[in-house]
Design an enzyme around this catalytic site. Structure first.
Site, mmCIF file in Angstrom:
data_model
loop_
_atom_site.group_PDB
_atom_site.id
_atom_site.type_symbol
_atom_site.label_atom_id
_atom_site.label_comp_id
_atom_site.label_asym_id
_atom_site.label_seq_id
_atom_site.Cartn_x
_atom_site.Cartn_y
_atom_site.Cartn_z
ATOM 1 N N ASP A 146 44.128 -19.244 -88.146
ATOM 2 C CA ASP A 146 43.015 -19.422 -87.203
ATOM 3 C C ASP A 146 42.683 -20.896 -86.998
ATOM 4 O OD1 ASP A 146 41.926 -19.775 -89.684
ATOM 5 O OD2 ASP A 146 40.386 -18.227 -89.495
ATOM 6 N N ASN A 180 37.001 -24.576 -87.381
ATOM 7 C CA ASN A 180 38.344 -25.116 -87.187
ATOM 8 C C ASN A 180 38.725 -25.238 -85.723
ATOM 9 O OD1 ASN A 180 38.932 -25.566 -89.845
ATOM 10 N ND2 ASN A 180 39.634 -23.448 -90.197
ATOM 11 N N CYS A 201 35.074 -28.752 -95.142
ATOM 12 C CA CYS A 201 36.053 -27.720 -95.479
ATOM 13 C C CYS A 201 35.968 -27.542 -96.987
ATOM 14 C CB CYS A 201 37.449 -28.198 -95.079
ATOM 15 S SG CYS A 201 38.741 -26.955 -95.282
ATOM 16 N N HIS A 202 36.180 -26.323 -97.482
ATOM 17 C CA HIS A 202 36.146 -26.189 -98.938
ATOM 18 C C HIS A 202 37.552 -26.108 -99.533
ATOM 19 C CE1 HIS A 202 35.209 -21.876 -97.545
ATOM 20 N NE2 HIS A 202 36.498 -22.024 -97.624
ATOM 21 N N HIS A 230 43.178 -29.831 -94.238
ATOM 22 C CA HIS A 230 44.266 -28.854 -94.408
ATOM 23 C C HIS A 230 45.589 -29.531 -94.750
ATOM 24 C CE1 HIS A 230 42.607 -24.890 -92.518
ATOM 25 N NE2 HIS A 230 41.699 -25.509 -93.241
ATOM 26 N N ASP A 287 44.204 -25.374 -98.412
ATOM 27 C CA ASP A 287 44.907 -24.922 -97.215
ATOM 28 C C ASP A 287 46.205 -25.690 -97.002
ATOM 29 O OD1 ASP A 287 42.832 -22.992 -96.081
ATOM 30 O OD2 ASP A 287 41.660 -24.797 -96.474
#
Lengths: 485, 485
Positions: A146, A180, A201-202, A230, A287
């Site tokens: 996503d 995102n 972002c985690h 990411h 990620d």
């Protein structure tokens, strides 16, 4: 008493402009936090819970904004009930009007996904019809299902709509981008507007999976991650003064072949990630572990080999279906919780510990000077205008550990530096893809997106590129209009 | 008289070390130019002719070096005969010994292709057997069929052997790299040795095709090219004070569809190059015209569409076969000319005009201060240590116009700058591929070459990568040994 009152009712309003710092003391009751896309119940309640648990923010006004009025009503009901249960003084408003939510806000958190997963599934299906497994937005170093960067015109439009509304109404507010694609989004916003955008972002929490597997107490670990959202790497890893990677190496030797994933997202120590570690010399985190090259991602079978049976990670056909089912269950549960006034919310959202999301600690640090170490997406520009990651220009948004307090965001010195192989073979190609995506959007030149696809290993012919772009335009009005197709 | 004698028999020997300039006056009879790979007759005779025509260099000693003694003998015979016919005082030596040729040399010109075209054809065939059309060395932005960067271990070894021999014997000599890959080669040599390496290519002469088609006299044109070797762009194009591109635009409108190539190399104004011009906003020049993305190069049919019937450019199966035939004819002719003492060399190599190669004008400029504008491959470092092309680090070798005289090589200021789209979508990806190829070679890590192939659109599986690498190792001993396969 008087002092106590002062402490709880007054706060500093921090206005950081390009090169100056202004601090005004204002009434704490003024603090307004806007959550855009608040209909995402789990996320909103995590933030609300964190706010309740953060004493110095507990009188704030939270503006819940969503265009889905049913989901908004449900979240509003749950949030007010939950805050009451926790004995918090938080106040709430709900609105479908973006301007109204942003008006007077000090912090604007955007978590909205325009069109939702359904729209993305549609784009993915069109891509697959034209020979693009997992859709054209699935790209080398960006396989997260996503994290759309090419067909997500509506999402980019909305990012800029929020940014321009902030510029107009509350130019000193912080824009916390939680939705995102954070990498493309923060870069786009930062280039097309003057707002103070920070990406959240985690993903870096993936380090904890490693510490857990290696049986390390986090407080004994000296770690840094660095890269892009990411696309971060564990560049520093010291355990009680020793090289942490030695412990990882011996775990790999002993345990790696017995590794099994607990769910599709459990890939931090999968064979694919170990393979990347062997090649790059550092391990990708969170990620980034899902974002290898096509080698790990040619098809579902290849994904299973590298990310484990039975799913092949979260970004295979089966892994993503698993996730969509879980999302549907969670939506159903939200509705049930909202309907049932006696639902045990405290059991569902335990009041003791923070959610792990960084947004509220960030706000608390800025507003109340409760300093905190976070991993944030910020411009590649250090305190003296030096480059934080020397290989990239200062305007590029990078993800690095920072210290935040009321004087602002202070990036850590990245030491040791990111290895050259990661810079040349991973981050630079990924950076370029961000530049291409943003340039396509900003110039409205469809030929850039086509050229993007010509560089895609799944492309076999000009006709294929023309065909997939034509079909996407047919079912994606924002895309069609933006590129005048 | 005395002065005249001085002028003809004495010259300055220029020693430029990193940061200092030493000028010694030495006897001109000392000047020695070493040509490595001199068996390439056409090239060697062009240089010899240029030397004969350059008065201030006409007493030099030319050392012809080749390991193919038959071809060397032929070139030696032709060169001495030709110099005699032109009444030149040039002296020659021939040798198969690299050290002997380099000993005492002031300029070392390398034109050798280790293994020759036959070896490259073998590598190409193995690639094609494994699904890599035109072989694994054919890469995006590097489609030129003898510009090998991955399987050419022997060539890289030889580049460094020459460089290290120069370092040992004549550390102040210039190393003129004329053999491909000039981009990878100059970067490799410059990083792995301390020699003064300069890359030579006549690709920029492609600008003349454009001036001719537009009926422009070159002296009325103010032009610059900039980029990397085989990746240069016409960044400045002014004709009599007006924008030269306007003339190109109207030619395209009027004539483009009637365009037909005269031979496979005649692609400067082909539809593919016009398409690149439309996308990038500037036109790629010379070999850059052959170096588009896969869009223009998927297969022979696609190449025909973009580079013209009947060949599809020089880098299609047919175009390259045409070139190989021409090379064979030229070799046969060299042998004939060498055998036949009465062959009319002056007709074959007309004495009047310079060959267009830049090597001898470069040497003449350095040695005799006969200043000249050339397009050379040099480090991206301007006169004050500033970057010539700001987007790349200073150690990267770039191809730009320079002024050369006895004070050294002075790069022109690149103005206007290279457009961002060319930097982001063409040069940066090409730069990265150079970095990957060099890093693979220097680290001897085969996993980098494999990862290179995982990013190749022709790769479909891990097995394909393993298979092609295994077969290349089996028939390429230098490659096998270098990577310990």
């Amino acid at each position: 008493m008087d002092n106590e009152l002062k402490r709880s009712n007054r706060r500093q309003r921090i206005n950081i402009e390009r090169d100056k710092l202004k601090i005004e003391v204002v009434d704490m009751r003024d603090l307004k936090i806007s959550i855009i896309g608040a209909g995402s119940a789990i996320f909103s309640l995590r933030l609300v819970g964190d706010l309740c648990r953060t004493k110095d923010l507990s009188n704030s006004l939270v503006s819940l904004m969503d265009i889905d009025s049913e989901r908004l009503d449900a979240v509003y009901a749950l949030a007010t009930r939950y805050a009451r249960l926790l004995g918090s003084g938080l106040r709430f408003e709900k609105t479908a009007d973006l301007r109204k939510s942003i008006e007077g806000a000090d912090f604007v958190i955007n978590t909205a996904l325009v069109g939702g997963h359904a729209e993305q599934a549609k784009m993915r299906a069109i891509g697959e019809k034209h020979g693009y497994y997992r859709g054209i937005d699935a790209q080398e170093f960006n396989m997260v299902s996503d994290y759309f960067t090419l067909t997500n015109t509506g999402q980019f439009n909305y990012f800029l709509k929020i940014a321009h509304t902030i510029e107009e109404l509350v130019p000193n507010a912080y824009f916390l981008l939680a939705s995102n694609p954070v990498f493309e989004g923060t870069n786009l916003i930062s280039r097309a507007s003057g707002v103070k955008v920070v990406g959240f972002c985690h993903g870096h929490e993936g380090v904890k999976d490693i510490f857990k597997v290696l049986d390390m107490n986090e407080k004994d670990v000296d770690w840094q991650v660095a890269g892009f959202n990411h696309n971060i790497w564990l560049t520093r890893f010291r355990y009680r003064g020793a090289d942490g990677y030695k412990f990882l190496d011996s775990w790999i030797e002993r345990e790696s072949e017995n590794w099994k994933p607990e769910d599709p997202f459990d890939v931090q120590l999968s064979p694919g990630v170990i393979d990347m570690y062997r090649f790059y010399g550092k391990i990708p985190i969170g990620d980034a572990a899902r974002n290898g090259s096509w080698k790990y991602n040619y098809n579902d079978e290849v994904k299973k080999k590298w990310y484990g049976e039975p799913w092949g990670g979260a970004d295979s056909s089966e892994g993503w279906a698993w996730y969509q089912k879980r999302l549907a269950r969670s939506t159903a549960k939200t509705e049930e919780m909202a309907r049932d006034e006696n639902y045990d919310l405290l059991k569902e959202f335990p009041p003791e510990k923070m959610s792990g999301e960084q947004h509220i600690p960030f706000i608390d640090a800025i507003v109340n000077n409760n300093g905190v170490r976070l991993v944030l997406n910020i411009r590649n520009s250090g305190p003296e205008g030096d480059l934080i990651i020397p290989s990239f220009p200062k305007e590029v948004i990078i993800e690095v550990p920072v210290w935040v307090d009321s004087s602002g965001i202070k990036p850590e010195k990245i030491d040791p530096a990111i290895p050259k192989r990661i810079v040349n073979m991973y981050l630079t190609p990924r950076w370029m893809r961000m530049e291409w995506a943003i340039e396509a959007y900003l110039s409205r030149d469809i030929s850039i997106l086509k050229e993007f696809l010509y560089r895609d290993p799944r492309t076999k012919s000009e006709e294929q590129v023309e065909g997939v772009i034509r079909d996407i335009a047919l079912s994606n009005p924002a895309f069609k209009e933006h590129y005048s197709l």
